[in-house]
Design a protein around this motif. Sequence first.
Motif, PDB file in Angstrom:
ATOM      1  N   GLN A  38       0.803  -1.208   0.000  1.00  0.00           N
ATOM      2  CA  GLN A  38       0.000   0.000   0.000  1.00  0.00           C
ATOM      3  C   GLN A  38       0.845   1.272   0.000  1.00  0.00           C
ATOM      4  OE1 GLN A  38      -0.629  -2.488   2.263  1.00  0.00           O
ATOM      5  NE2 GLN A  38      -2.521  -3.300   1.432  1.00  0.00           N
ATOM      6  N   THR A  39       1.974   1.261   0.700  1.00  0.00           N
ATOM      7  CA  THR A  39       2.788   2.472   0.799  1.00  0.00           C
ATOM      8  C   THR A  39       3.334   2.916  -0.555  1.00  0.00           C
ATOM      9  OG1 THR A  39       3.328   1.919   3.079  1.00  0.00           O
ATOM     10  CG2 THR A  39       4.702   3.559   2.016  1.00  0.00           C
ATOM     11  N   PRO A  40       3.928   2.029  -1.356  1.00  0.00           N
ATOM     12  CA  PRO A  40       4.391   2.495  -2.673  1.00  0.00           C
ATOM     13  C   PRO A  40       3.246   2.984  -3.557  1.00  0.00           C
ATOM     14  CG  PRO A  40       5.192   0.265  -2.246  1.00  0.00           C
ATOM     15  CD  PRO A  40       4.339   0.662  -1.099  1.00  0.00           C
ATOM     16  N   VAL A  41       2.111   2.328  -3.491  1.00  0.00           N
ATOM     17  CA  VAL A  41       0.959   2.764  -4.293  1.00  0.00           C
ATOM     18  C   VAL A  41       0.562   4.171  -3.886  1.00  0.00           C
ATOM     19  CG1 VAL A  41      -1.490   2.340  -4.759  1.00  0.00           C
ATOM     20  CG2 VAL A  41       0.129   0.436  -4.773  1.00  0.00           C
ATOM     21  N   ARG A  42       0.460   4.400  -2.590  1.00  0.00           N
ATOM     22  CA  ARG A  42       0.093   5.736  -2.104  1.00  0.00           C
ATOM     23  C   ARG A  42       1.159   6.762  -2.495  1.00  0.00           C
ATOM     24  NH1 ARG A  42      -0.457   8.061   3.800  1.00  0.00           N
ATOM     25  NH2 ARG A  42      -1.437  10.021   3.249  1.00  0.00           N
ATOM     26  N   ALA A  43       2.428   6.391  -2.384  1.00  0.00           N
ATOM     27  CA  ALA A  43       3.514   7.309  -2.746  1.00  0.00           C
ATOM     28  C   ALA A  43       3.422   7.718  -4.214  1.00  0.00           C
ATOM     29  CB  ALA A  43       4.865   6.662  -2.453  1.00  0.00           C
ATOM     30  N   PHE A  44       3.182   6.761  -5.084  1.00  0.00           N
ATOM     31  CA  PHE A  44       3.069   7.089  -6.502  1.00  0.00           C
ATOM     32  C   PHE A  44       1.837   7.943  -6.788  1.00  0.00           C
ATOM     33  CE2 PHE A  44       5.965   3.379  -7.194  1.00  0.00           C
ATOM     34  CZ  PHE A  44       7.006   4.118  -7.737  1.00  0.00           C
ATOM     35  N   ARG A  45       0.740   7.671  -6.101  1.00  0.00           N
ATOM     36  CA  ARG A  45      -0.465   8.492  -6.273  1.00  0.00           C
ATOM     37  C   ARG A  45      -0.239   9.925  -5.815  1.00  0.00           C
ATOM     38  NH1 ARG A  45      -4.999   4.087  -4.508  1.00  0.00           N
ATOM     39  NH2 ARG A  45      -5.096   3.057  -6.534  1.00  0.00           N
ATOM     40  N   LEU A  46       0.631  10.089  -4.819  1.00  0.00           N
ATOM     41  CA  LEU A  46       0.954  11.431  -4.332  1.00  0.00           C
ATOM     42  C   LEU A  46       2.014  12.122  -5.195  1.00  0.00           C
ATOM     43  CD1 LEU A  46       1.031  10.767  -0.476  1.00  0.00           C
ATOM     44  CD2 LEU A  46      -0.641  12.143  -1.740  1.00  0.00           C
ATOM     45  N   GLY A  47       2.557  11.396  -6.160  1.00  0.00           N
ATOM     46  CA  GLY A  47       3.493  12.019  -7.088  1.00  0.00           C
ATOM     47  C   GLY A  47       4.950  11.662  -6.908  1.00  0.00           C
ATOM     48  N   ALA A  48       5.257  10.576  -6.206  1.00  0.00           N
ATOM     49  CA  ALA A  48       6.654  10.166  -6.056  1.00  0.00           C
ATOM     50  C   ALA A  48       7.239   9.782  -7.408  1.00  0.00           C
ATOM     51  CB  ALA A  48       6.771   8.990  -5.088  1.00  0.00           C
ATOM     52  N   LEU A  49       8.479  10.141  -7.608  1.00  0.00           N
ATOM     53  CA  LEU A  49       9.189   9.825  -8.843  1.00  0.00           C
ATOM     54  C   LEU A  49       9.593   8.361  -8.884  1.00  0.00           C
ATOM     55  CD1 LEU A  49      10.865  10.810 -11.366  1.00  0.00           C
ATOM     56  CD2 LEU A  49      12.736  11.166  -9.767  1.00  0.00           C
ATOM     57  N   ASP A  50      10.057   7.834  -7.741  1.00  0.00           N
ATOM     58  CA  ASP A  50      10.527   6.458  -7.668  1.00  0.00           C
ATOM     59  C   ASP A  50      10.431   5.988  -6.229  1.00  0.00           C
ATOM     60  OD1 ASP A  50      11.682   3.996  -8.399  1.00  0.00           O
ATOM     61  OD2 ASP A  50      13.025   5.002  -9.802  1.00  0.00           O
ATOM     62  N   TYR A  51      10.595   4.687  -6.037  1.00  0.00           N
ATOM     63  CA  TYR A  51      10.446   4.065  -4.725  1.00  0.00           C
ATOM     64  C   TYR A  51      11.507   2.992  -4.604  1.00  0.00           C
ATOM     65  CZ  TYR A  51       7.744   2.464  -0.680  1.00  0.00           C
ATOM     66  OH  TYR A  51       7.325   2.155   0.587  1.00  0.00           O
ATOM     67  N   LEU A  52      12.499   3.216  -3.737  1.00  0.00           N
ATOM     68  CA  LEU A  52      13.624   2.297  -3.605  1.00  0.00           C
ATOM     69  C   LEU A  52      13.605   1.591  -2.256  1.00  0.00           C
ATOM     70  CD1 LEU A  52      16.420   4.640  -4.977  1.00  0.00           C
ATOM     71  CD2 LEU A  52      15.297   2.761  -6.190  1.00  0.00           C
ATOM     72  N   GLN A  53      13.957   0.315  -2.270  1.00  0.00           N
ATOM     73  CA  GLN A  53      14.053  -0.480  -1.042  1.00  0.00           C
ATOM     74  C   GLN A  53      15.439  -0.295  -0.427  1.00  0.00           C
ATOM     75  OE1 GLN A  53      11.825  -2.656   0.579  1.00  0.00           O
ATOM     76  NE2 GLN A  53      10.287  -1.753  -0.744  1.00  0.00           N
ATOM     77  N   LYS A  54      15.499  -0.221   0.894  1.00  0.00           N
ATOM     78  CA  LYS A  54      16.767  -0.191   1.613  1.00  0.00           C
ATOM     79  C   LYS A  54      17.264  -1.622   1.791  1.00  0.00           C
ATOM     80  CE  LYS A  54      15.629   3.759   4.529  1.00  0.00           C
ATOM     81  NZ  LYS A  54      15.448   4.156   5.933  1.00  0.00           N
ATOM     82  N   PRO A  55      18.527  -1.877   1.817  1.00  0.00           N
ATOM     83  CA  PRO A  55      19.577  -0.888   1.601  1.00  0.00           C
ATOM     84  C   PRO A  55      19.668  -0.529   0.119  1.00  0.00           C
ATOM     85  CG  PRO A  55      20.543  -3.060   1.904  1.00  0.00           C
ATOM     86  CD  PRO A  55      19.058  -3.211   2.085  1.00  0.00           C
ATOM     87  N   VAL A  56      19.738   0.741  -0.163  1.00  0.00           N
ATOM     88  CA  VAL A  56      19.773   1.209  -1.549  1.00  0.00           C
ATOM     89  C   VAL A  56      21.196   1.089  -2.088  1.00  0.00           C
ATOM     90  CG1 VAL A  56      20.133   3.639  -0.930  1.00  0.00           C
ATOM     91  CG2 VAL A  56      19.026   3.066  -3.079  1.00  0.00           C
ATOM     92  N   ARG A  57      21.274   0.654  -3.332  1.00  0.00           N
ATOM     93  CA  ARG A  57      22.573   0.540  -4.001  1.00  0.00           C
ATOM     94  C   ARG A  57      22.875   1.844  -4.724  1.00  0.00           C
ATOM     95  NH1 ARG A  57      20.691  -4.174  -7.041  1.00  0.00           N
ATOM     96  NH2 ARG A  57      21.663  -3.064  -8.749  1.00  0.00           N
ATOM     97  N   ALA A  58      24.142   2.187  -4.799  1.00  0.00           N
ATOM     98  CA  ALA A  58      24.569   3.447  -5.406  1.00  0.00           C
ATOM     99  C   ALA A  58      24.064   3.581  -6.841  1.00  0.00           C
ATOM    100  CB  ALA A  58      26.089   3.563  -5.365  1.00  0.00           C
TER     101      ALA A  58
END
Length: 177
Positions: free
Chosen positions: A88-108
Motif C-alpha cells: 500500500q505504501t508504494p501505491v500511495r507514494a506514486f499516487r501522491l506524485g513520487a518519482l521512484d520508490y527504492l528499497q533499503k539498503p539502496v545501491r549506489a
Amino acid sequence: MSILVLAVDDDRAVQVSLRVMFRKWDDLELELASDGQEALEMLAQRDFALLITDVQMPKLDGLGLLEAVRKRYPLLPVGMLTGAQDVQTPVRAFRLGALDYLQKPVRAEELRSVIEGAIAPASAPPANAGDVQQLVASLSPEALAAGELDGETRRLLEGLQARVGFTMDIPLKRWIA
C-alpha cells in the motif's frame, strides 16, 4: 555547478551510507535532514533539484512530507526510500506524485539512476518552435470547449503543464478529455 539534493532519513547509518555514495559524485551536493519537518524548513531556505526521503520517520513521515512538498513545491522531484515491505505504501507514494520508490539498503547505481531520471527533464531541450506554434494554433476557446484537441496537442499541453506548473481554473484533463 553541483546539483543540490536533499535526503531525509532519521537513521544515522543510512545518512552515513548516503554521504559515502555522494562523495563519489562530483556533480552532486548532498544535504541531510533527520525528519520531514526539518526537511520542510531546509526546502524553504534553499532550492533543491531533488528530494529523497525515507517513509517511516518521527514528527512528519515521508508520505506526509511528500504531500506537503506537492502543495508547496509541485515541480520538485521526490524519490522514496523504505525498509518496509508492504504494498500500500508504494501505491500511495506514486499516487501522491513520487518519482521512484527504492528499497533499503539502496545501491549506489539505483540511487544514481533515480537522480539521473529526476534531473534529465530539467536539462531536456525545450519544444521546438513548430511544436509550440501548432499548440498555440489549436488552442482556440471553441476547440478547448468542444474537446477537439488531437493527441499530439494533448501531449504538448500536458507536458507544458507538468514542466512549468501551467494551470487553468478548470483542470486541464476536463478541458481536453
